[in-house]
Write an enzyme that holds these catalytic residues in place. Structure first.
Site, PDB file in Angstrom:
ATOM      1  N   HIS A  94      62.476  29.464   5.680  1.00 30.93           N
ATOM      2  CA  HIS A  94      61.366  30.454   6.865  1.00 30.93           C
ATOM      3  C   HIS A  94      62.420  31.632   6.606  1.00 30.93           C
ATOM      4  CE1 HIS A  94      66.002  28.246   6.080  1.00 30.93           C
ATOM      5  NE2 HIS A  94      66.279  28.959   7.610  1.00 30.93           N
ATOM      6  N   SER A 109      71.870  30.505   6.418  1.00 31.16           N
ATOM      7  CA  SER A 109      70.061  30.145   4.791  1.00 31.16           C
ATOM      8  C   SER A 109      69.934  30.813   4.635  1.00 31.16           C
ATOM      9  CB  SER A 109      69.268  29.998   6.733  1.00 31.16           C
ATOM     10  OG  SER A 109      69.381  28.774   7.930  1.00 31.16           O
ATOM     11  N   ASP A 114      61.334  24.398   1.072  1.00 32.30           N
ATOM     12  CA  ASP A 114      61.737  25.921   2.232  1.00 32.30           C
ATOM     13  C   ASP A 114      62.337  26.853   0.821  1.00 32.30           C
ATOM     14  OD1 ASP A 114      61.608  27.514   4.025  1.00 32.30           O
ATOM     15  OD2 ASP A 114      63.869  25.888   5.011  1.00 32.30           O
TER      16      ASP A 114
END
Length: 403
Positions: A142, A246, A172
């Site tokens: 993402h 992230s 992911d």
């Protein structure tokens, strides 16, 4: 004569009597031991009291902590891991109408296909981890999804454009590659050996303020049913993870990578002590497959299934809520070719009982496509075994069942 002796005799007699009394009360003045004082005899322990004494638990007393003992700094772990954590900047160009009214069909008819448009640059910020001397970087899918350009900034000040090697939206994860010399590389730990209570350090670039380190512990392992991705096996930590973290590193107290920071549970958008990371063992296998095949190869049955609830178990006449109900079968998929039908109850895969649909899905994903897989089903109250040739799961961008 007597009249002169008597006044001197009484003080002598008094002194002698006083001396006798003192020596009787304090014999130690003559070097003799003091008389033993008498005390009541010690109570004799009864059998019941003796038994209670023997039954007392033996507690493990901690030894006194020495001065300076215990962790006082994790600077060596940070110095080991932080140089391999990079900032990832992704950008993409989107087309946008010149005016909001242009989204109205009434106004659009006056311009036709030649509507005035303008370009807008969208950018996002995340982190990544250098995992090999060849320049491979692990990050979240993402973070770079839909990007036209990906830029990587190292802690030592170097910046370069990165190439996207491959992605795996189901977990992911994404793999990037940069071409630079003398790259710092992080060590990968065995995530199977981590335990709840272990110290964890999250390293990344939250909110774009620069590389930051936060500390916590491993709160849980094997977290799933979170709805974050198709295949979930997360490490949970209370080390602060915020937007921009992230794709960054979750390391242990020795600076070795145990996970890739991925998501947080938050009601406010900021860290609330519940963060999730993808374990290194899973990330290592995905990295290998993407580098080798350009994609992640997973087994697939071409079915969609749902968990059996107690109410469903009752309606199907089952004794226990075990297994999954096949709700749909993809035409010409592996399950369809093997004769599976909607309404079949799948109870076991290769002899292994199905206790959790997500665990069963993960087990199927690990099976090599082309394998002949025996599956136990119940149809119309009759138990039977069906052999399915496992297929390869299509890429997630295509609409496909979850099984």
């Amino acid at each position: 004569m007597r009249r002169f002796v008597m006044p001197l005799l009484w003080p002598v007699i008094t002194g002698i009597l006083l001396a006798v009394v003192l020596l009787d009360q304090f014999p130690q003045l003559l070097g003799k031991p003091a008389p033993e004082t008498t005390s009541p005899p010690a109570a004799t322990a009864t059998p019941a009291a003796d038994t209670a004494s023997r039954a007392a638990p033996q507690l493990r007393e901690a030894a006194p902590m020495k001065r300076g003992e215990g962790p006082v700094s994790y600077s060596s772990a940070v110095a080991e891991a932080a140089p391999a954590v990079v900032n990832v900047y992704s950008s993409r160009v989107v087309q946008r109408e010149q005016h909001p009214l242009m989204s109205d069909p009434f106004f659009r008819q006056f311009f036709g296909k030649d509507m005035p448009r303008r370009q807008r640059l969208l950018s996002s910020l995340g982190s990544g981890v250098i995992v090999s001397d060849e320049g491979y970087i692990l990050t979240n899918n993402h973070v770079i999804q839909g990007a036209d350009q990906i830029q990587v900034a190292l802690r030592d000040g170097r910046e370069t454009l990165a190439t996207l090697v491959g992605t795996d939206p189901d977990s992911d994860l994404a793999v990037l590659k940069i071409d630079l010399d003398n790259l710092p590389v992080i060590r990968l730990a065995d995530s199977e050996k981590i335990a709840v209570g272990d110290v964890s350090l999250a390293i990344g670039n939250p909110f774009g303020v620069g590389q930051t380190v936060t500390m916590g512990i491993i709160s849980a392992t094997g977290r799933n049913h979170l709805g974050l991705s198709a295949y979930e096996d997360f490490i949970q930590t209370d080390a602060a993870i915020n937007p921009g973290n992230s794709g960054g590193a979750l390391v242990n107290a020795r600076g070795a990578l145990v996970g890739i920071n991925t998501a947080i549970f938050s009601r406010s958008g900021g860290s609330q002590g519940i963060g999730f990371a993808i374990p290194t063992n899973l990330a290592r296998e995905i990295l290998r497959q993407i580098i080798t095949h350009g994609r992640v190869i997973r087994g697939w049955l071409g079915i969609e299934a749902q968990e059996i609830t107690p109410n469903l178990a009752t309606s199907f006449g089952l004794k226990a809520a075990q297994g999954v109900v096949i709700s749909s079968v993809l035409p010409n998929g592996p399950g369809d070719k093997a004769g599976l039908q909607p309404g079949d109850i799948m109870t076991a895969i290769d002899g292994k009982p199905i206790l959790d649909p997500r665990v069963a899905m993960a087990d199927i994903a690990e099976i090599k496509p082309g394998t002949q897989l025996p599956v136990t089903i119940i149809r119309g109250g009759e138990r039977r075994t069906v052999t399915i040739e496992v297929g390869e799961r299509p890429i997630p961008s295509q609409k496909n069942p979850s099984g």
